[in-house]
Write a protein that holds these residues in place. Sequence first.
Motif, mmCIF file in Angstrom:
data_model
loop_
_atom_site.group_PDB
_atom_site.id
_atom_site.type_symbol
_atom_site.label_atom_id
_atom_site.label_comp_id
_atom_site.label_asym_id
_atom_site.label_seq_id
_atom_site.Cartn_x
_atom_site.Cartn_y
_atom_site.Cartn_z
ATOM 1 N N LYS A 1 -31.346 -77.323 -8.898
ATOM 2 C CA LYS A 1 -32.620 -77.763 -8.341
ATOM 3 C C LYS A 1 -33.236 -76.654 -7.494
ATOM 4 C CE LYS A 1 -30.472 -79.949 -4.314
ATOM 5 N NZ LYS A 1 -30.103 -81.205 -3.683
ATOM 6 N N SER A 2 -34.532 -76.730 -7.332
ATOM 7 C CA SER A 2 -35.253 -75.795 -6.475
ATOM 8 C C SER A 2 -36.369 -76.552 -5.774
ATOM 9 C CB SER A 2 -35.828 -74.636 -7.296
ATOM 10 O OG SER A 2 -36.694 -75.130 -8.310
ATOM 11 N N GLN A 3 -36.807 -76.024 -4.631
ATOM 12 C CA GLN A 3 -37.863 -76.676 -3.876
ATOM 13 C C GLN A 3 -39.229 -76.194 -4.351
ATOM 14 O OE1 GLN A 3 -36.532 -75.921 0.268
ATOM 15 N NE2 GLN A 3 -36.552 -78.138 0.472
ATOM 16 N N VAL A 4 -40.123 -77.144 -4.579
ATOM 17 C CA VAL A 4 -41.476 -76.821 -5.013
ATOM 18 C C VAL A 4 -42.456 -77.669 -4.212
ATOM 19 C CG1 VAL A 4 -40.777 -76.185 -7.361
ATOM 20 C CG2 VAL A 4 -41.377 -78.550 -6.858
ATOM 21 N N TYR A 5 -43.696 -77.197 -4.151
ATOM 22 C CA TYR A 5 -44.747 -77.950 -3.475
ATOM 23 C C TYR A 5 -45.538 -78.733 -4.506
ATOM 24 C CZ TYR A 5 -43.851 -75.498 0.888
ATOM 25 O OH TYR A 5 -43.263 -75.033 2.039
ATOM 26 N N SER A 6 -45.739 -80.001 -4.222
ATOM 27 C CA SER A 6 -46.510 -80.866 -5.107
ATOM 28 C C SER A 6 -47.541 -81.609 -4.276
ATOM 29 C CB SER A 6 -45.579 -81.856 -5.817
ATOM 30 O OG SER A 6 -45.029 -82.763 -4.873
ATOM 31 N N ASP A 7 -48.247 -82.545 -4.929
ATOM 32 C CA ASP A 7 -49.249 -83.343 -4.206
ATOM 33 C C ASP A 7 -48.609 -84.160 -3.087
ATOM 34 O OD1 ASP A 7 -51.136 -82.326 -5.877
ATOM 35 O OD2 ASP A 7 -51.113 -84.043 -7.251
ATOM 36 N N GLU A 8 -47.316 -84.507 -3.281
ATOM 37 C CA GLU A 8 -46.621 -85.284 -2.265
ATOM 38 C C GLU A 8 -46.009 -84.424 -1.165
ATOM 39 O OE1 GLU A 8 -45.856 -85.553 -5.500
ATOM 40 O OE2 GLU A 8 -46.944 -87.401 -6.000
ATOM 41 N N GLY A 9 -46.118 -83.111 -1.295
ATOM 42 C CA GLY A 9 -45.525 -82.211 -0.320
ATOM 43 C C GLY A 9 -44.342 -81.471 -0.917
ATOM 44 N N LEU A 10 -43.397 -81.088 -0.074
ATOM 45 C CA LEU A 10 -42.230 -80.341 -0.513
ATOM 46 C C LEU A 10 -41.243 -81.282 -1.197
ATOM 47 C CD1 LEU A 10 -40.951 -77.499 -0.396
ATOM 48 C CD2 LEU A 10 -39.789 -78.218 1.699
ATOM 49 N N THR A 11 -40.893 -80.989 -2.443
ATOM 50 C CA THR A 11 -39.971 -81.839 -3.197
ATOM 51 C C THR A 11 -38.956 -80.975 -3.917
ATOM 52 O OG1 THR A 11 -41.334 -81.825 -5.206
ATOM 53 C CG2 THR A 11 -41.761 -83.576 -3.588
ATOM 54 N N TRP A 12 -37.904 -81.635 -4.371
ATOM 55 C CA TRP A 12 -36.923 -80.950 -5.199
ATOM 56 C C TRP A 12 -37.339 -81.054 -6.663
ATOM 57 C CZ3 TRP A 12 -33.761 -77.786 -2.990
ATOM 58 C CH2 TRP A 12 -33.220 -78.057 -1.738
ATOM 59 N N ASP A 13 -37.217 -79.962 -7.383
ATOM 60 C CA ASP A 13 -37.490 -79.945 -8.816
ATOM 61 C C ASP A 13 -36.150 -79.839 -9.542
ATOM 62 O OD1 ASP A 13 -38.877 -79.863 -11.210
ATOM 63 O OD2 ASP A 13 -38.998 -77.673 -11.204
ATOM 64 N N TYR A 14 -35.778 -80.902 -10.231
ATOM 65 C CA TYR A 14 -34.519 -80.925 -10.973
ATOM 66 C C TYR A 14 -34.809 -80.577 -12.426
ATOM 67 C CZ TYR A 14 -32.427 -83.536 -7.071
ATOM 68 O OH TYR A 14 -31.948 -83.923 -5.854
ATOM 69 N N MET A 15 -34.138 -79.558 -12.941
ATOM 70 C CA MET A 15 -34.310 -79.196 -14.339
ATOM 71 C C MET A 15 -32.948 -78.871 -14.940
ATOM 72 S SD MET A 15 -37.388 -79.501 -15.340
ATOM 73 C CE MET A 15 -37.428 -78.566 -16.863
ATOM 74 N N ALA A 16 -32.886 -78.869 -16.247
ATOM 75 C CA ALA A 16 -31.645 -78.499 -16.924
ATOM 76 C C ALA A 16 -31.214 -77.102 -16.486
ATOM 77 C CB ALA A 16 -31.864 -78.533 -18.438
ATOM 78 N N CYS A 17 -29.907 -76.913 -16.375
ATOM 79 C CA CYS A 17 -29.373 -75.652 -15.859
ATOM 80 C C CYS A 17 -29.523 -74.531 -16.892
ATOM 81 C CB CYS A 17 -27.894 -75.804 -15.519
ATOM 82 S SG CYS A 17 -27.559 -76.815 -14.077
ATOM 83 N N GLN A 18 -30.199 -73.481 -16.534
ATOM 84 C CA GLN A 18 -30.233 -72.278 -17.357
ATOM 85 C C GLN A 18 -30.609 -71.089 -16.477
ATOM 86 O OE1 GLN A 18 -33.008 -72.935 -20.530
ATOM 87 N NE2 GLN A 18 -34.753 -73.225 -19.202
ATOM 88 N N PRO A 19 -30.014 -69.924 -16.732
ATOM 89 C CA PRO A 19 -30.303 -68.754 -15.913
ATOM 90 C C PRO A 19 -31.748 -68.315 -16.042
ATOM 91 C CG PRO A 19 -28.288 -68.450 -17.205
ATOM 92 C CD PRO A 19 -28.969 -69.679 -17.720
ATOM 93 N N GLU A 20 -32.230 -67.604 -15.043
ATOM 94 C CA GLU A 20 -33.578 -67.062 -15.084
ATOM 95 C C GLU A 20 -33.683 -66.016 -16.196
ATOM 96 O OE1 GLU A 20 -36.305 -67.699 -13.326
ATOM 97 O OE2 GLU A 20 -35.403 -69.283 -12.117
ATOM 98 N N ALA A 21 -34.859 -65.931 -16.812
ATOM 99 C CA ALA A 21 -35.103 -64.874 -17.794
ATOM 100 C C ALA A 21 -35.126 -63.530 -17.087
ATOM 101 C CB ALA A 21 -36.425 -65.126 -18.511
ATOM 102 N N ALA A 22 -34.637 -62.496 -17.774
ATOM 103 C CA ALA A 22 -34.530 -61.174 -17.152
ATOM 104 C C ALA A 22 -34.649 -60.094 -18.219
ATOM 105 C CB ALA A 22 -33.195 -61.050 -16.409
ATOM 106 N N ASP A 23 -34.744 -58.845 -17.775
ATOM 107 C CA ASP A 23 -34.766 -57.691 -18.668
ATOM 108 C C ASP A 23 -33.341 -57.467 -19.171
ATOM 109 O OD1 ASP A 23 -34.976 -55.313 -19.988
ATOM 110 O OD2 ASP A 23 -35.489 -54.112 -18.224
ATOM 111 N N MET A 24 -33.086 -57.800 -20.418
ATOM 112 C CA MET A 24 -31.725 -57.751 -20.946
ATOM 113 C C MET A 24 -31.288 -56.351 -21.352
ATOM 114 S SD MET A 24 -31.009 -60.836 -20.427
ATOM 115 C CE MET A 24 -29.344 -60.884 -21.073
ATOM 116 N N THR A 25 -32.185 -55.374 -21.329
ATOM 117 C CA THR A 25 -31.783 -54.012 -21.685
ATOM 118 C C THR A 25 -30.891 -53.384 -20.614
ATOM 119 O OG1 THR A 25 -33.805 -53.068 -20.720
ATOM 120 C CG2 THR A 25 -33.862 -53.645 -23.056
ATOM 121 N N LYS A 26 -30.822 -53.997 -19.433
ATOM 122 C CA LYS A 26 -29.937 -53.478 -18.374
ATOM 123 C C LYS A 26 -28.467 -53.682 -18.719
ATOM 124 C CE LYS A 26 -33.263 -54.730 -14.752
ATOM 125 N NZ LYS A 26 -33.484 -55.603 -13.564
#
Length: 488
Positions: free
Chosen positions: A34-59
Amino acid sequence: MHWPLLLALEAAWAGLGQATQHYPAMWGHYDVCKSQVYSDEGLTWDYMACQPEAADMTKYLRVALEPTNITCGDPAETYCALENPYMCNNECDASTKELAHPPELMFDFEGRNPTTFWQSTSWRKYPKPLLVNITLSWNKTIELTDDIVITFESGRPEQMVLEKSLDYGRTWLPYQFYATDCLDAFTMEPRTAQDLTQHTLLDVICTEEYSRGYVWKYDKTVRFEIKDRLALFAGPRLHNMASLYGQLDTTKNLRDFFTITDLRIKLLRPATGATMVDENNLSRYFYAISDIKVQGRCKCNLHANSCIFDKEKLVCECEHNTTGPDCGRCKRSYQGRVWSPGSYLPIPKGTANICVPNNIGPVTCNCDPFGSESERCNATGFCKCKSGTTGKHCSECLPGYLWDSGCKSQVCDDELLRCQNGGVCLSNLRCQCTVGFSGVLCEKPHCESEAAGCGGPDSARNTSCPSSAHLLLLLLALATASCWPAAL
């Protein structure tokens, strides 16, 4: 946990108010994602399926070239410019750092002046084809999230194939063909990514869009259009990711299309800038690549939120009691049900599909070969026990049964004399115990009162030692038992 961090988390939760009251408890499986995001209701937790952030894979890749001696500079060589055959003042010399063009320069930081790039030997052996394979390997399954972009320093090749592998380079499949003339080079009608639909997204096409030979300001790149394909489900600006995730979740071929372990760039014919090759100026023809971009993420089957580079290898930091390079199996003590990848469904929150402990849910660990009808569990996921047998693996006996390569109803017999402490076997079904003992085999001392030496301060010492009175009764019982045959 540090107190400042704890206080900050408590304050964050307090600020959520009623906005989070509707979150189902099952989303707790995604607490690590989960991560914190701002919505119309204020600060909320955003729950999403677990997956790593996209990145430059040539490293994180390893690069290999075939032939191994295809890089210029050994021996030193002078090159002519493609657009000007009389301008031949470009030198490649592997023994001099400033004049060398090794493969790692395809992946270094761009923006330098002059530009750094890898360069092949020239087409010295014309008309024999100038063929080069550039293989990029990750030793890890990754999922592509953006266009693959190859930037050529010289003219873009007139014929080229981009290939992928899903099994660490053992087998290869074409991703896309590139040519100035698709019909002539590959006997394929030319198409573009814009011609694709949801039904033809997985088609392998040949495009003429990136194969013009001359080097113009904006004509240096060759692309494999990942975003155009994703947009067929997610919309032009990828604003409807829910639709895309739903498709990825339910269509294995679609998931596999964007999944790779290796990429291979097959350079088949360099830019010539004309219909004929100038055999008197073969130093004009070569390949040079200044940059390769591969954007993606580690494939962790929606069971990890991060991927680390450890000991020269990408590794998913698996959650949900999973393990393996791609979080592709349950941990040893968490195989209470069959492993399953995480799911994007239901949209937009997904389902974790966590691995559960072995003592929860249907058993899949082996059934006892003596106590069970089969060594494998049945269709319901449980062992089918034989009569008198119980337990998760059918390895325990019900009362009145004794284990003997399975649970036997004949607890005792006259020959083996299983009854202990003077107990007598009755009809092979049970032991008749003497006074002072109990249990299936009369193996347990029976304490009736503190006077008999039980329950007092020394009970721990005296539990297995009957009193004098009990010993006298035991001797009488044994004497009586020994006289039964004569009485009969």
